[in-house]
Every structure is written in C-alpha cells, then in structure tokens.
Design a protein around this motif. Sequence first.
Motif, PDB file in Angstrom:
ATOM      1  N   GLU A 111       1.734  -8.679 -11.704  1.00  0.00           N
ATOM      2  CA  GLU A 111       2.134  -8.130 -12.794  1.00  0.00           C
ATOM      3  C   GLU A 111       1.043  -7.194 -13.747  1.00  0.00           C
ATOM      4  O   GLU A 111       1.233  -6.387 -13.748  1.00  0.00           O
ATOM      5  N   LEU A 112      -0.311  -7.131 -13.719  1.00  0.00           N
ATOM      6  CA  LEU A 112      -1.152  -6.459 -13.885  1.00  0.00           C
ATOM      7  C   LEU A 112      -1.335  -4.876 -12.805  1.00  0.00           C
ATOM      8  O   LEU A 112      -1.297  -3.897 -12.987  1.00  0.00           O
ATOM      9  N   TYR A 113      -0.795  -5.373 -11.326  1.00  0.00           N
ATOM     10  CA  TYR A 113      -1.084  -4.441 -10.591  1.00  0.00           C
ATOM     11  C   TYR A 113       0.719  -3.153 -10.900  1.00  0.00           C
ATOM     12  O   TYR A 113       0.173  -1.622 -10.705  1.00  0.00           O
ATOM     13  N   GLN A 114       1.419  -3.735 -11.375  1.00  0.00           N
ATOM     14  CA  GLN A 114       2.414  -2.915 -11.585  1.00  0.00           C
ATOM     15  C   GLN A 114       2.556  -2.057 -12.620  1.00  0.00           C
ATOM     16  O   GLN A 114       2.765  -1.016 -13.047  1.00  0.00           O
ATOM     17  N   SER A 115       1.451  -2.867 -14.169  1.00  0.00           N
ATOM     18  CA  SER A 115       1.339  -1.831 -14.967  1.00  0.00           C
ATOM     19  C   SER A 115       0.269  -1.234 -14.566  1.00  0.00           C
ATOM     20  O   SER A 115       0.246  -0.166 -15.394  1.00  0.00           O
ATOM     21  N   TRP A 116      -0.527  -0.974 -14.084  1.00  0.00           N
ATOM     22  CA  TRP A 116      -2.257  -0.288 -13.369  1.00  0.00           C
ATOM     23  C   TRP A 116      -0.855   1.011 -12.232  1.00  0.00           C
ATOM     24  O   TRP A 116      -1.142   2.016 -13.049  1.00  0.00           O
ATOM     25  N   ILE A 117       0.588   0.667 -11.702  1.00  0.00           N
ATOM     26  CA  ILE A 117       0.937   1.731 -10.626  1.00  0.00           C
ATOM     27  C   ILE A 117       1.974   2.639 -12.449  1.00  0.00           C
ATOM     28  O   ILE A 117       1.432   3.551 -12.385  1.00  0.00           O
ATOM     29  N   ASP A 118       2.405   1.567 -12.728  1.00  0.00           N
ATOM     30  CA  ASP A 118       3.075   2.538 -13.970  1.00  0.00           C
ATOM     31  C   ASP A 118       2.883   3.545 -15.083  1.00  0.00           C
ATOM     32  O   ASP A 118       3.168   4.503 -15.025  1.00  0.00           O
ATOM     33  N   LEU A 119       1.267   2.674 -15.038  1.00  0.00           N
ATOM     34  CA  LEU A 119       0.604   3.917 -16.336  1.00  0.00           C
ATOM     35  C   LEU A 119      -0.086   5.082 -15.272  1.00  0.00           C
ATOM     36  O   LEU A 119       0.199   6.663 -15.321  1.00  0.00           O
ATOM     37  N   SER A 120      -0.953   4.477 -13.984  1.00  0.00           N
ATOM     38  CA  SER A 120      -1.450   5.506 -13.693  1.00  0.00           C
ATOM     39  C   SER A 120      -1.088   6.468 -12.247  1.00  0.00           C
ATOM     40  O   SER A 120      -0.922   7.580 -11.863  1.00  0.00           O
ATOM     41  N   SER A 121       0.980   6.472 -12.063  1.00  0.00           N
ATOM     42  CA  SER A 121       1.258   7.755 -11.544  1.00  0.00           C
ATOM     43  C   SER A 121       2.120   8.351 -12.330  1.00  0.00           C
ATOM     44  O   SER A 121       2.440   9.314 -11.354  1.00  0.00           O
ATOM     45  N   LYS A 122       1.607   8.195 -13.487  1.00  0.00           N
ATOM     46  CA  LYS A 122       2.154   9.147 -13.937  1.00  0.00           C
ATOM     47  C   LYS A 122       1.633  10.557 -14.028  1.00  0.00           C
ATOM     48  O   LYS A 122       1.794  11.844 -13.732  1.00  0.00           O
ATOM     49  N   TYR A 123       0.031  10.594 -13.177  1.00  0.00           N
ATOM     50  CA  TYR A 123      -0.537  11.786 -12.962  1.00  0.00           C
ATOM     51  C   TYR A 123      -0.289  11.992 -12.041  1.00  0.00           C
ATOM     52  O   TYR A 123      -1.428  13.079 -10.934  1.00  0.00           O
ATOM     53  N   THR A 124      -0.711  11.424 -10.857  1.00  0.00           N
ATOM     54  CA  THR A 124      -0.781  11.219  -9.668  1.00  0.00           C
ATOM     55  C   THR A 124       0.418  10.440  -8.787  1.00  0.00           C
ATOM     56  O   THR A 124       0.750   9.718  -9.015  1.00  0.00           O
ATOM     57  N   ASP A 125       0.605  11.404  -7.877  1.00  0.00           N
ATOM     58  CA  ASP A 125       1.851  10.728  -6.379  1.00  0.00           C
ATOM     59  C   ASP A 125       0.801  10.266  -5.567  1.00  0.00           C
ATOM     60  O   ASP A 125       1.303  10.180  -4.561  1.00  0.00           O
ATOM     61  N   ASP A 126      -0.220  10.417  -5.136  1.00  0.00           N
ATOM     62  CA  ASP A 126      -1.290  10.165  -4.101  1.00  0.00           C
ATOM     63  C   ASP A 126      -1.212   8.427  -3.939  1.00  0.00           C
ATOM     64  O   ASP A 126      -2.639   7.502  -5.063  1.00  0.00           O
ATOM     65  N   ASP A 127      -0.323   8.194  -3.331  1.00  0.00           N
ATOM     66  CA  ASP A 127       0.125   6.333  -3.629  1.00  0.00           C
ATOM     67  C   ASP A 127      -1.690   5.309  -2.931  1.00  0.00           C
ATOM     68  O   ASP A 127      -1.993   4.762  -3.660  1.00  0.00           O
ATOM     69  N   LEU A 128      -1.848   6.061  -2.160  1.00  0.00           N
ATOM     70  CA  LEU A 128      -3.354   5.300  -1.178  1.00  0.00           C
ATOM     71  C   LEU A 128      -4.665   5.663  -2.532  1.00  0.00           C
ATOM     72  O   LEU A 128      -5.037   4.585  -2.819  1.00  0.00           O
ATOM     73  N   LEU A 129      -5.092   6.349  -3.183  1.00  0.00           N
ATOM     74  CA  LEU A 129      -5.393   6.523  -4.334  1.00  0.00           C
ATOM     75  C   LEU A 129      -5.250   5.869  -5.575  1.00  0.00           C
ATOM     76  O   LEU A 129      -6.214   4.916  -5.476  1.00  0.00           O
TER      77      LEU A 129
END
Length: 209
Positions: A4-22
């Motif tokens: 759940e927390l991982y998804q929250s992190w991805i939802d937030l941080s993916s707004k700023y980059t599409d670098d999935d590895l990062l």
Amino acid sequence: MQNELYQSWIDLSSKYTDDDLLLNELWEEINQNYTTKKRQYHNLQHLKYMLQLASNDRADLNDYDTLQFAIWYHDVIYNATKSNNELKSAEFAQKRLKKLEIDPKKVENCENLIISTKKHEILNIQNQDNAYLLDWDLAILGTAWDSYHIYTQNIRKEYSMFPDFMYKKGRKKVLQHFLERPRIYYTEKYHDLWETIARENIQKELALL
C-alpha cells in the motif's frame, strides 16, 4: 502495508519523472531505512498514519505533494544517539528530490518542513501546511491511553542503549517541554480534538517514570 505504501510512493513520485528505475530505487531506500530492527516507532507504520491524516486534510493544504514528500523523508535518518537526525533527513531529502527534478523552491520548502520537526516549531508561517505536518507527527500523543502506552514502550525500545536513569531523565525533559508549551497542536482542528487528551497522557506517563 508495504504494498500500500509502495503504491502511495509511486502515485506521488511518478508525477515528476517517468524513470521507473529511479522511483523504485528511491522506494527501496525509504523502505530499508524505515524497517531496520532498531525502529520500533519511527517506522513505516508511523508514515502510514501521517499519510492518512494528510489525505484526510488534503482540502485544507496549500501544497499537498510537498507535504507528502516531507512525511516520507522526515525520519529517513534516525539514530537515537544523535541530535542531528532532522538536519540529516532534510539533506537526504534534498538530494533525492533533486533527482526527481522537483522545483527548487518546493525542495527548499520540503527541507524546512523536515527541519521544523526537530523542535516542533513552525518555520513557515505563510500557510497552515507546516502546522498540519507538526500536528500529524505528534498525533500519537492525543490517542487513547492504550495506544499511547504502546508508543511509550516502543520509544523506550528505540532508546534501549541507555540505562533507565539516563532515559527517564531525558524523557521527562521532553515531556515537560510539551506541557510547558502554550499549545501542543497548532491547528485549531487538532487542538480541539487532541490537546486535552495529549496533556493527560503526558502527565500520566510522567507519573509512571
């Protein structure tokens, strides 16, 4: 909880980059830091609780994203024997948010929000965001005694390297500091909800030390 927390992190941080590895590297770093055996309270559960409160208060916030980043990173560096955890956490956050190419002003605001959790004093008075962050961070103080008591036990475990006489002296100083403040909670919402019970909990803990 981690998923759940991982998804929250991805939802937030993916707004700023599409670098999935990062994004995944940053998540793994956060996850590892908050799940060490020494963390009995300042862990992922603490983050989850704060993030939920932030979500509930979203309509009243000026910069929801920056506040979320501040929550994620505010305890990322945590050593019970050190007094510079907040500064180190702020520096850590600054380097990671630069990697996400977040606006420098937002990065600076995030750093200041994290630093404000050291003394739990508002550094940014331009809006209520800083007040909300500090109130969420101390939410546990205003919970029912059973939850508060478990919190005190977990804090003691985090400071297990200190003998009782040293721990009790330091803990009493912290608790007295909160009682001496005009108010523990800065926002009207949480002052009304939690102030009275937080003071009762603190006084009860002091009597037990």
